[in-house]
Design an enzyme around this catalytic site. Structure first.
Site, PDB file in Angstrom:
ATOM      1  N   SER A 156      46.360  12.750  18.552  1.00 19.06           N
ATOM      2  CA  SER A 156      45.050  12.916  18.033  1.00 19.06           C
ATOM      3  C   SER A 156      44.437  14.256  18.482  1.00 19.06           C
ATOM      4  O   SER A 156      44.934  14.606  19.532  1.00 19.06           O
ATOM      5  CB  SER A 156      44.537  11.650  18.243  1.00 19.06           C
ATOM      6  OG  SER A 156      42.849  11.732  18.143  1.00 19.06           O
ATOM      7  N   SER A 157      43.283  14.915  17.639  1.00 22.37           N
ATOM      8  CA  SER A 157      42.602  15.802  17.991  1.00 22.37           C
ATOM      9  C   SER A 157      41.916  15.481  19.483  1.00 22.37           C
ATOM     10  O   SER A 157      41.269  16.461  20.104  1.00 22.37           O
ATOM     11  CB  SER A 157      41.692  16.325  16.862  1.00 22.37           C
ATOM     12  OG  SER A 157      40.841  15.154  16.437  1.00 22.37           O
ATOM     13  N   CYS A 158      41.843  14.200  19.766  1.00 22.16           N
ATOM     14  CA  CYS A 158      40.774  13.952  21.049  1.00 22.16           C
ATOM     15  C   CYS A 158      41.558  14.158  22.284  1.00 22.16           C
ATOM     16  O   CYS A 158      40.937  14.084  23.293  1.00 22.16           O
ATOM     17  CB  CYS A 158      40.893  12.386  20.893  1.00 22.16           C
ATOM     18  SG  CYS A 158      42.108  11.330  21.543  1.00 22.16           S
ATOM     19  N   TYR A 185      42.276   6.552  25.769  1.00 24.56           N
ATOM     20  CA  TYR A 185      43.165   6.798  24.672  1.00 24.56           C
ATOM     21  C   TYR A 185      43.622   8.346  24.728  1.00 24.56           C
ATOM     22  O   TYR A 185      44.921   8.539  24.581  1.00 24.56           O
ATOM     23  CB  TYR A 185      42.546   6.682  23.307  1.00 24.56           C
ATOM     24  CG  TYR A 185      43.408   6.883  22.165  1.00 24.56           C
ATOM     25  CD1 TYR A 185      44.248   5.966  21.789  1.00 24.56           C
ATOM     26  CD2 TYR A 185      43.200   7.979  21.207  1.00 24.56           C
ATOM     27  CE1 TYR A 185      45.087   6.148  20.612  1.00 24.56           C
ATOM     28  CE2 TYR A 185      43.901   8.372  20.254  1.00 24.56           C
ATOM     29  CZ  TYR A 185      44.857   7.099  19.839  1.00 24.56           C
ATOM     30  OH  TYR A 185      45.434   7.552  18.661  1.00 24.56           O
ATOM     31  N   LYS A 189      47.532   9.624  24.949  1.00 26.08           N
ATOM     32  CA  LYS A 189      48.374  10.745  24.093  1.00 26.08           C
ATOM     33  C   LYS A 189      48.888  12.055  24.728  1.00 26.08           C
ATOM     34  O   LYS A 189      49.700  12.433  24.209  1.00 26.08           O
ATOM     35  CB  LYS A 189      47.273  10.903  22.932  1.00 26.08           C
ATOM     36  CG  LYS A 189      46.903   9.779  22.007  1.00 26.08           C
ATOM     37  CD  LYS A 189      48.319   9.510  21.340  1.00 26.08           C
ATOM     38  CE  LYS A 189      48.392   8.307  20.256  1.00 26.08           C
ATOM     39  NZ  LYS A 189      49.362   7.899  19.672  1.00 26.08           N
ATOM     40  N   HIS A 228      35.490   4.919  11.619  1.00 22.90           N
ATOM     41  CA  HIS A 228      34.944   6.307  11.975  1.00 22.90           C
ATOM     42  C   HIS A 228      33.915   6.732  10.747  1.00 22.90           C
ATOM     43  O   HIS A 228      33.709   5.917   9.889  1.00 22.90           O
ATOM     44  CB  HIS A 228      36.129   7.298  11.732  1.00 22.90           C
ATOM     45  CG  HIS A 228      36.898   7.251  13.088  1.00 22.90           C
ATOM     46  ND1 HIS A 228      36.744   7.436  14.413  1.00 22.90           N
ATOM     47  CD2 HIS A 228      38.398   6.447  13.305  1.00 22.90           C
ATOM     48  CE1 HIS A 228      37.768   6.920  15.312  1.00 22.90           C
ATOM     49  NE2 HIS A 228      38.836   6.590  14.634  1.00 22.90           N
TER      50      HIS A 228
END
Length: 361
Positions: A156-158, A185, A189, A228
Site C-alpha cells: 500500500s502507498s501508506c 498496518y 507492509k 475510504h
C-alpha cells in the site's frame, strides 16, 4: 479449487539459490545482487504458463477479486482460491499444509487485514500481528514447498513517510516517519517488502512487491464509518439521492489532491509484473493523474445523479495537501493504466447499486 499437482521432493534445508523465472534482460547484476550468481532460467513466462496452478490469496477482497477475474479472463485454467473459513492464513501449520498439498507454481498475495483510521487506532495489535503472520506464513511456505516459481506481494502507498516529497518515488521508503493513524498496518507492509527481498537474496525466491495508490472499484468497502473517501462519497450521495436530501456536506475545503486507480488496472499491472518484472525493489503502481477532492466530489455527484447542493465544511481539516505516487518505473517498462476516472466511477456505482444497495432490500 484446481487440480493438485504431483508431489515433489521438498527443498533441502540449505535451500540453494535458483534463477528467477524471467528473461535475463529484465535484470542486471547491478540492480539485483542475486542475479550474478544464478543460472539461466529455462522456464516459460507467466503468460505462457496458463495451465500452471496460481494461488490468489485474498480472492474475495477488492484487489484479489480483480486479480482473479483477470486471470480467468486471460484463460488461466488452474486458479486456486480459499476462503478465510477454509484456510486461515494466520495459522502457520495450516498454511504449510495447504502449500504442501496444492503445490502452486505462482502466488499472488493480496490477503491482508485492512481497515480505516478508526479501526487502525482501536485495534493496532490486530493490524500489525495479523498482517505479519499472513505475510510470514505465505512467503515462507511458498519457499519451503519447493514448487513456487514466483510470488507477488501487494502492499500500500501508506508505507511511505507522511511528508515524503511529491510525487513519491520507490526510494522514499524508510526516509521519514509514517502517518501515525495507520502506522501499524504500514509497518507490517514494509516488513512484507523486506521479507520478499530477504528471501530473494538468501534463498533465490523470485518474490516481488507492488505498491498501489488509492484504489476503487467493484468489491470496495462501502461501510458508513470505515470506508475510504471515494466509496464513502458514493454511498453518501446515493443515500442523499434516495432520501431526496437537499444537500450533502463534505469535510474540508476540497483542495487536497489525490490519485486514484481502478482496481482492474491494478490487476493488469499485477499480471504485467508477474510476467515482466523481477527485482529487489518494490514497484509503485498508480494512475499518474491527480484530482482535487472537490473535483472528485462533483464527479461522484454527477455519476450518482444527485440533484441537491454540495456544501463544503471548511471548519473541518483537509488532511495531507497532496499524495501522488511516482509510477515512472512500471510505466517505463511498458505498462499504462486504461480506465479513466469517470468511466471507472460509473462502473463502480453500478456495482454498488446492484450488490450493496440491493442486498439491503
Amino acid at each position: 479449487m484446481g487440480t493438485v499437482t504431483a508431489a515433489g521432493k521438498p527443498p533441502d534445508a540449505s535451500l540453494p539459490l535458483r534463477r528467477p523465472g524471467l528473461p535475463p534482460t529484465t535484470l542486471t547484476s547491478d540492480s539485483d545482487p542475486v542475479l550474478a550468481r544464478l543460472p539461466a532460467d529455462p522456464h516459460p513466462s507467466f503468460l505462457a504458463d496458463k495451465d500452471a496452478k496460481v494461488f490468489v490469496a485474498g480472492h474475495r477482497g477488492l484487489v484479489g477479486s480483480a486479480v482473479l477475474r483477470r486471470l480467468l479472463a486471460l484463460g488461466f485454467t488452474s486458479v486456486v482460491v480459499r476462503t478465510h473459513a477454509e484456510l486461515d492464513l494466520t495459522r502457520q501449520a495450516d498454511v504449510e499444509a495447504f502449500f504442501a498439498a496444492e503445490r502452486p507454481r505462482y502466488v499472488v498475495l493480496a490477503a491482508a487485514k485492512v481497515g480505516g483510521i478508526h479501526a487502525n487506532s482501536t485495534f493496532p495489535a490486530d493490524f500489525i500481528a495479523a498482517n505479519l503472520q499472513i505475510q510470514t506464513n505465505v512467503v515462507d511456505a511458498a519457499l519451503r514447498c519447493g514448487s513456487v516459481r514466483k510470488l507477488l506481494f501487494l502492499g500500500s502507498s501508506c508505507i511511505y513517510p507522511k511528508f515524503a516529497p511529491q510525487p513519491i518515488t520507490e526510494g522514499a521508503l524508510l526516509s521519514g516517519p509514517l502517518e501515525p493513524t495507520n502506522e501499524w498496518y504500514a509497518v507490517a507492509k514494509i516488513a512484507g517488502i523486506k521479507m520478499c527481498q530477504a528471501y530473494r537474496i538468501q534463498h533465490g525466491l523470485d518474490a516481488v512487491s507492488a505498491m498501489p495508490t488509492n484504489l476503487y472499484g467493484p468489491h470496495d468497502n462501502f461501510h458508513p464509518e470505515n470506508s475510504h473517501v471515494l466509496p464513502a462519497l458514493i454511498r453518501r450521495f446515493h443515500e442523499a439521492k434516495a432520501t431526496n436530501a437537499p444537500e450533502v456536506v463534505v469535510w474540508g475545503s476540497g483542495s487536497p489532491l489525490r490519485e486514484f486507480l481502478h482496481v482492474d488496472d491494478l490487476a493488469d499491472a499485477v499480471i504485467f509484473l508477474m510476467d515482466q518484472y523481477s527485482g529487489l525493489e518494490h514497484v509503485n503502481v498508480g494512475s499518474g493523474s491527480e484530482v482535487t477532492i472537490k473535483e472528485l466530489a462533483e464527479l461522484v455527484k454527477e455519476v450518482v445523479g444527485f440533484q441537491g447542493k454540495l456544501v463544503w465544511d471548511s471548519s473541518k481539516p483537509d488532511g495531507t495537501p497532496r499524495k501522488l505516487m511516482d509510477s515512472s518505473k512500471i510505466q517505463g517498462m511498458g505498462w499504462k493504466p486504461k480506465i479513466a476516472l469517470k468511466e471507472g466511477l460509473v462502473e463502480t456505482y453500478k456495482w454498488y447499486v446492484e450488490n450493496v444497495v440491493s442486498d439491503k432490500k
